[in-house]
Structures are given as structure tokens and as C-alpha cells.
Design a protein around this motif. Structure first.
Motif, PDB file in Angstrom:
ATOM      1  N   SER A   1       0.339   5.708   0.413  1.00  0.00           N
ATOM      2  CA  SER A   1      -0.545   6.865   0.523  1.00  0.00           C
ATOM      3  C   SER A   1       0.282   8.077   0.937  1.00  0.00           C
ATOM      4  O   SER A   1       1.442   7.942   1.325  1.00  0.00           O
TER       5      SER A   1
ATOM      6  N   THR B   1      -0.048  12.371   2.543  1.00  0.00           N
ATOM      7  CA  THR B   1      -0.785  13.546   3.008  1.00  0.00           C
ATOM      8  C   THR B   1       0.047  14.742   2.571  1.00  0.00           C
ATOM      9  O   THR B   1       1.189  14.882   2.988  1.00  0.00           O
TER      10      THR B   1
ATOM     11  N   GLU C   1       0.847  -1.193   0.000  1.00  0.00           N
ATOM     12  CA  GLU C   1       0.000   0.000   0.000  1.00  0.00           C
ATOM     13  C   GLU C   1       0.877   1.236   0.000  1.00  0.00           C
ATOM     14  O   GLU C   1       2.010   1.200   0.472  1.00  0.00           O
TER      15      GLU C   1
END
Length: 145
Positions: free
Chosen positions: A80, A82, A78
Motif C-alpha cells: 500500500s 500514501t 500486501e
């Protein structure tokens, strides 16, 4: 087995420049073809380009063996991010990677290592040094059996 004592430990630190020519090539590779990629003086760094810059050190996997990771058994689980504030071409960014968590599933047949990378602007045209610009998160999976 992945060494669970690594949770909380910093495993890498480095700096990389968001170089204008590389940003244009990256934009072309991901299909961004607008005029801003060839004309603008300051190019805004695409979110996913930060993952590329994080890999820009002589041996980005040098800490794997010490953690108990075996590259042939590793899968990308995974990813991701921010994005806290924009960064631009010419910015020099600092990447600090810490092991956030380690756990297993399927009776230990799958081990998961979660790494968190804090990205900070070291220098840039904005003059705002030391700004926290992004957090990157990656989950690495190691197969057994």
C-alpha cells in the motif's frame, strides 16, 4: 526465523531518479496511453511507479539474509502507499526503508515482516527539496513447514 530485534531498524537507503523515458514505458505497460505521456514536459509519477524505483539498487534483497528471510520461502503479502504530494519526471527521490513490525500466525508457520519506506524529494524541477512525498508499505510473508 525472522530476527525481531530488527523492528525499528533502517535496512536500506538509496536514491533513484524518476526518468522520463522509464515513466513513459511504465505508463504503456499499465495501459495509460493518453497524450500527456508523450507530449508533456514534466510527467507526473504514477503512485505504483514508486515501488519500481524502490527496487532500483544493485541488490534490493541484500538485507534479507541478515534478517532471517529465505527468498525461496518468501511471499508477497500486501502493498500500500500514501501519496502525500506529487512527484514528477526529473525528480531524484530518496528511499529509506525501516522494519515496522514482525509477527507470526498459525503457530509460527507463517511469519510476517512489515516494512515502511519513506520517500523524499532530493532534487527536482519544483525546487522543493527535502519534501516528504510518499510512504510505501509492504508486508512480506515467510512460510515454514
Amino acid at each position: 526465523m525472522i530476527d525481531r530485534q530488527l523492528i525499528g531498524r533502517i535496512v536500506s537507503r538509496h536514491q533513484a531518479e524518476a526518468e522520463r523515458g522509464r515513466l513513459r514505458l511504465f505508463a504503456k505497460a499499465i495501459g495509460e496511453t493518453g497524450d500527456c505521456w508523450s507530449e508533456e514536459e514534466r510527467l507526473r509519477v504514477p503512485l505504483t511507479f514508486l515501488f519500481c524505483l524502490d527496487m532500483e539498487r544493485p541488490d534490493p534483497y541484500d538485507w534479507y539474509a541478515g534478517a532471517g528471510l529465505e527468498l525461496p520461502k518468501v511471499l508477497h503479502g500486501e502493498q500500500s502507499f500514501t501519496y502525500i504530494r506529487p512527484c514528477f519526471s526529473g525528480d531524484v527521490l530518496s528511499f529509506e526503508t525501516r522494519i515496522e513490525d514482525i509477527y507470526d500466525k498459525k503457530e509460527g508457520k507463517l511469519e510476517f515482516l512489515v516494512k515502511a519506506t519513506r520517500v523524499t524529494r532530493v532534487t527536482g524541477m519544483s525546487g522543493l527539496q527535502g519534501e516528504h512525498v510518499a510512504d510505501l508499505r509492504t508486508v512480506i510473508v515467510q512460510r515454514h513447514g
